[in-house]
Scaffold this motif. Structure first.
Motif, PDB file in Angstrom:
ATOM      1  N   THR A 151       1.246  -4.116  -2.843  1.00 57.37           N
ATOM      2  CA  THR A 151       2.632  -3.651  -2.880  1.00 57.37           C
ATOM      3  C   THR A 151       3.334  -3.945  -1.562  1.00 57.37           C
ATOM      4  OG1 THR A 151       1.991  -1.862  -4.384  1.00 57.37           O
ATOM      5  CG2 THR A 151       4.116  -1.646  -3.269  1.00 57.37           C
ATOM      6  N   MET A 152       2.662  -3.649  -0.455  1.00 60.86           N
ATOM      7  CA  MET A 152       3.254  -3.920   0.853  1.00 60.86           C
ATOM      8  C   MET A 152       3.356  -5.415   1.132  1.00 60.86           C
ATOM      9  SD  MET A 152       1.821  -0.848   3.295  1.00 60.86           S
ATOM     10  CE  MET A 152       0.137  -0.761   2.701  1.00 60.86           C
ATOM     11  N   VAL A 158       2.317  -7.158   6.194  1.00 66.29           N
ATOM     12  CA  VAL A 158       0.912  -7.546   6.056  1.00 66.29           C
ATOM     13  C   VAL A 158       0.038  -7.113   7.230  1.00 66.29           C
ATOM     14  CG1 VAL A 158       1.414  -9.513   4.558  1.00 66.29           C
ATOM     15  CG2 VAL A 158       1.435  -9.829   7.037  1.00 66.29           C
ATOM     16  N   ARG A 159       0.632  -6.639   8.313  1.00 71.05           N
ATOM     17  CA  ARG A 159      -0.173  -6.327   9.497  1.00 71.05           C
ATOM     18  C   ARG A 159      -1.092  -5.133   9.295  1.00 71.05           C
ATOM     19  NH1 ARG A 159       4.084  -7.192  14.555  1.00 71.05           N
ATOM     20  NH2 ARG A 159       4.424  -9.443  14.205  1.00 71.05           N
ATOM     21  N   HIS A 212      -0.003   5.116   5.480  1.00 69.15           N
ATOM     22  CA  HIS A 212       0.993   4.145   5.954  1.00 69.15           C
ATOM     23  C   HIS A 212       2.045   3.862   4.887  1.00 69.15           C
ATOM     24  CE1 HIS A 212       2.365   0.790   8.515  1.00 69.15           C
ATOM     25  NE2 HIS A 212       2.678   0.227   7.368  1.00 69.15           N
ATOM     26  N   LEU A 213       1.605   3.687   3.649  1.00 63.55           N
ATOM     27  CA  LEU A 213       2.540   3.359   2.568  1.00 63.55           C
ATOM     28  C   LEU A 213       3.558   4.471   2.362  1.00 63.55           C
ATOM     29  CD1 LEU A 213       3.442   1.538   0.206  1.00 63.55           C
ATOM     30  CD2 LEU A 213       1.731   2.695  -1.208  1.00 63.55           C
ATOM     31  N   PHE A 214       3.107   5.705   2.366  1.00 60.92           N
ATOM     32  CA  PHE A 214       3.991   6.821   2.036  1.00 60.92           C
ATOM     33  C   PHE A 214       4.790   7.356   3.228  1.00 60.92           C
ATOM     34  CE2 PHE A 214       0.598   7.567  -1.339  1.00 60.92           C
ATOM     35  CZ  PHE A 214       1.324   6.897  -2.317  1.00 60.92           C
ATOM     36  N   GLU A 217       6.089   2.951   5.725  1.00 58.54           N
ATOM     37  CA  GLU A 217       6.644   1.726   5.138  1.00 58.54           C
ATOM     38  C   GLU A 217       8.060   2.000   4.641  1.00 58.54           C
ATOM     39  OE1 GLU A 217       7.127  -1.807   4.808  1.00 58.54           O
ATOM     40  OE2 GLU A 217       5.049  -1.350   5.302  1.00 58.54           O
ATOM     41  N   LYS A 218       9.037   1.891   5.538  1.00 56.33           N
ATOM     42  CA  LYS A 218      10.418   2.269   5.233  1.00 56.33           C
ATOM     43  C   LYS A 218      11.097   1.292   4.274  1.00 56.33           C
ATOM     44  CE  LYS A 218      10.019   5.678   8.109  1.00 56.33           C
ATOM     45  NZ  LYS A 218       9.796   7.048   7.591  1.00 56.33           N
TER      46      LYS A 218
END
Length: 450
Positions: A151-152, A158-159, A212-214, A217-218
């Protein structure tokens, strides 16, 4: 004409290097298990190698779910439609978890039967069952993490994947060091210790990626509640686009598992040599996997934006880059084989077979590094998800597998000759890949109207 815009090369290099390093670090978890178990026991090494073939099928199927998301999601991202990407991720998570649950159930109910597919040796199977009894619990964590990273990746973030993979590698190696041979007062657990290391590493990956996703990840602004609903129209599109991708991955995973079945029934040395050579081969192949993933993102975004001249220029330039990558990888594989083999404490027969395998694989890396990124990066990323499936059906199941089975069990050829047969498709698939890529018939807009 090739692309002259420096930003294209910077974007490709950034995505390719980051994704390549991510894949390399992920594979280093298996390499760490192999190196540490190889110095501990050849039987343990072979048992884990057999289980890894089961996991390879899981990995290919879950990666296919992620790749199907990227094909469709990158086109929506090119149109700046973030809501569709979030809905797509919810569908991908359910698909990934379903695959993981099915395999977990299968190996839990039939562990001995699963291992019997890959080896006739009772000792190797016994070690494999010990490893499988623990590692199966990592399947769900792996599936969820892979989908969230995919998803990211759609958003070109990708980092985090590289960072979390490095953390997982450190965790895995540290626990392996303590538990495989029993150091610093820890119990000696052999293959169980290696399995515990990998399981804990997968759990750590999941926790870091979800956080990180929630929280950070703005660009996607995803919340846990986004995974609670399903968009039926998006589900229909995912099934249409993703089914060929998942079938292709399943065929590839099963064919690789069958390679181990074939070699495992030739001799114990053959399967141990395959474990040694395939690990470094997959590690180097990660560069091409990174290039293919980068190409899919770049091409998908361009197709979504509808910029036809740019798509054509991108496709031509990427093909040239793939050839250069293949030349470098093939040379590295050929040169690195001698120092790598000196690390393993294995029999002379196993060492000789592994050396021959790696020479063959140095050629395979060159050709694979062109055809695989073209098929799964350019052509699939452009919206044509059926071509790679049809090509694999014909080449692998129509040619490679029948010939390899005959070579191993009817003609009784040497393991080296069998390895050549098993990898032949990586060479001849270059021709249809080149023809299809330069026909531009793969350019398909898969998105729905806003």
């Amino acid at each position: 004409m090739l692309v002259r815009d420096k930003s294209f090369y910077k974007t490709f290099l950034r995505l390719c290097v980051t994704l390549m390093l991510e894949q390399a670090v992920i594979l280093s978890v298996n390499l760490a298990d192999n190196l540490m178990l190889g110095s501990y026991s050849e039987t343990a090494l072979s048992g884990v190698a057999a289980v890894n073939q089961i996991q390879f099928v899981l990995q290919q199927l879950v990666y296919a779910v992620s790749n199907a998301m990227i094909v469709l999601g990158s086109q929506y991202w090119g149109q700046k439609r973030v809501g569709e990407v979030r809905r797509l991720s919810s569908i991908g998570l359910r698909a990934g978890l379903l695959i993981a649950l099915l395999l977990f159930a299968a190996v839990s109910l039939f562990p001995n039967a699963a291992l019997a597919l890959f080896t006739d040796s009772a000792a190797i199977a016994a070690e494999g069952v010990k490893y499988l009894s623990i590692i199966r619990f990592s399947y769900l964590f792996f599936a969820a993490t892979t989908v969230m990273l995919g998803t990211m990746r759609i958003a070109e973030s990708v980092r985090i994947a590289l960072r979390v993979s490095i953390v997982a590698l450190i965790v895995n190696v540290s626990i392996n060091y303590l538990l495989i041979a029993g150091r610093l007062g820890a119990p000696e657990m052999g293959v169980r210790g290696a399995a515990i290391g990998t399981l804990i590493a997968r759990i750590v990956e999941f926790v870091i990626v979800a956080r990180h996703l929630f929280r950070k990840e703005k660009s996607l602004a995803m919340k846990p509640r986004d995974y609670l609903s399903i968009d039926r129209a998006m589900l229909h599109d995912f099934v249409r686009v993703g089914t060929p991708v998942i079938i292709t991955a399943g065929l590839w995973g099963v064919s690789n598992a069958l390679q181990t079945v074939i070699l495992g029934h030739l001799s114990d040395s053959a399967i141990a040599a395959q474990s040694i050579s395939s690990t470094i081969f997959l590690l180097l192949k990660s560069t091409s996997v990174g290039a293919a993933s980068a190409a899919a993102i770049i091409i998908g975004r361009a197709v979504g934006a509808g910029d036809m001249p740019k798509i054509r220029a991108y496709a031509r330039t990427l093909q040239c880059l793939f050839v250069g990558i293949g030349l470098v990888l093939g040379l590295i594989m050929f040169v690195i084989r001698i120092p790598l083999l000196s690390v393993y404490q294995v029999s002379d027969e196993t060492r000789a077979l592994a050396n021959a395998y790696m020479i063959i694989q140095s050629v395979v890396l060159f050709t694979m590094s062109y055809q695989m990124p073209v098929n799964t990066g350019i052509i699939r990323g452009g919206g044509d998800t059926r071509f790679a499936m049809i090509l694999d059906l014909v080449s692998i199941w129509g040619v490679v597998m029948p010939v390899s089975l005959l070579a191993a069990f009817v003609w009784r050829l040497s393991p080296i000759a069998v390895i050549i047969c098993l990898n032949a498709d990586q060479c001849f698939k270059c021709i249809p890949a080149f023809i299809r890529a330069n026909s531009y018939k793969w350019i398909k807009n898969l998105t729905r109207s806003a």
